[in-house]
Design a protein around this motif. Structure first.
Motif, PDB file in Angstrom:
ATOM      1  N   THR A   1      42.996 -22.172  64.171  1.00 18.90           N
ATOM      2  CA  THR A   1      42.548 -21.481  62.966  1.00 18.90           C
ATOM      3  C   THR A   1      43.650 -21.658  61.920  1.00 18.90           C
TER       4      THR A   1
ATOM      5  N   THR B   1      31.477 -19.120  62.729  1.00 17.62           N
ATOM      6  CA  THR B   1      32.646 -19.910  63.091  1.00 17.62           C
ATOM      7  C   THR B   1      33.629 -19.046  63.847  1.00 17.62           C
ATOM      8  N   TYR B   2      34.186 -19.604  64.919  1.00 18.80           N
ATOM      9  CA  TYR B   2      35.167 -18.863  65.706  1.00 18.80           C
ATOM     10  C   TYR B   2      36.475 -18.772  64.940  1.00 18.80           C
ATOM     11  N   MET B   3      37.035 -17.585  64.855  1.00 19.38           N
ATOM     12  CA  MET B   3      38.337 -17.359  64.232  1.00 19.38           C
ATOM     13  C   MET B   3      39.254 -16.720  65.268  1.00 19.38           C
ATOM     14  N   ALA B   4      40.361 -17.338  65.535  1.00 16.40           N
ATOM     15  CA  ALA B   4      41.318 -16.796  66.504  1.00 16.40           C
ATOM     16  C   ALA B   4      41.987 -15.552  65.932  1.00 16.40           C
ATOM     17  N   LYS B   5      42.218 -14.582  66.788  1.00 11.03           N
ATOM     18  CA  LYS B   5      42.945 -13.372  66.399  1.00 11.03           C
ATOM     19  C   LYS B   5      44.403 -13.546  66.816  1.00 11.03           C
TER      20      LYS B   5
ATOM     21  N   THR C   1      48.490 -20.168  65.806  1.00 13.85           N
ATOM     22  CA  THR C   1      47.939 -20.411  67.145  1.00 13.85           C
ATOM     23  C   THR C   1      48.784 -21.395  67.937  1.00 13.85           C
TER      24      THR C   1
ATOM     25  N   GLU D   1      40.862 -23.744  69.669  1.00 10.84           N
ATOM     26  CA  GLU D   1      40.739 -22.496  68.908  1.00 10.84           C
ATOM     27  C   GLU D   1      41.624 -22.475  67.668  1.00 10.84           C
TER      28      GLU D   1
ATOM     29  N   LYS E   1      47.325 -27.316  66.329  1.00 11.47           N
ATOM     30  CA  LYS E   1      46.201 -28.212  66.041  1.00 11.47           C
ATOM     31  C   LYS E   1      45.706 -28.951  67.272  1.00 11.47           C
TER      32      LYS E   1
ATOM     33  N   HIS F   1      44.694 -20.190  59.212  1.00  7.67           N
ATOM     34  CA  HIS F   1      45.459 -19.067  58.667  1.00  7.67           C
ATOM     35  C   HIS F   1      46.080 -18.173  59.742  1.00  7.67           C
TER      36      HIS F   1
END
Length: 148
Positions: free
Chosen positions: A46, A4-8, A51, A44, A40, A48
């Motif tokens: 995430t 799963t892609y997690m944004a940094k 974003t 991307e 939302k 937690h």
């Protein structure tokens, strides 16, 4: 195997949106603002990671309450002393501090933790039509068109 892609936090690109609150109902507008602040509307997203984008709200004094909420809705605050409860109606709050009406509505829709407080700092509300954020080149907000 897929992951799963997690944004940094460092890789998030932020935009600035400007919203004219004239004629909007408070709750309907607050949900749109909370969605943008959380991020939302982005693929991307995430949960937690912050974003979200920045939101500028102008003409906050022209928001609308439906029904009898102007007189029945109450805002509470407490001084911390015994008997120090202060009660304000929505009509009084809209006349004295119109930006707080929208601020409290959005604050209640964001997470109640440090992430929510961080996201709330990206909200700028002004009672009149002017704002000092022209250098950020904000994009006019159109409901339903924020999906990227």
């Amino acid at each position: 195997m897929r992951t799963t892609y997690m944004a940094k936090p460092g890789s998030v690109e932020r935009k600035w949106y400007v919203i004219d609150a004239t004629g909007w109902r408070v709750g309907r507008l607050a949900t749109q603002i909370a969605m943008i602040l959380r991020g939302k509307h982005k693929p991307e997203f995430t949960p937690h990671v912050d974003t979200g984008d920045f939101v500028i709200v102008v003409n906050a004094d022209k928001v609308v309450f439906t029904g009898r909420k102007l007189d029945q809705k109450k805002y509470y605050r407490h001084s911390g002393y015994p008997g120090g409860l202060k009660v304000t109606t929505a009509r009084t709050m809209l006349n004295t501090h119109p930006e707080r009406v929208l601020y409290y509505a959005v604050r209640g829709m964001l997470p109640h933790n440090s992430l929510g407080r961080q996201q709330l700092k990206k909200l700028h509300i002004y009672a009149g039509p002017e704002h000092p954020h022209a250098a950020q080149k904000p994009i006019p907000f159109v409901p339903g068109e924020t999906r990227e």
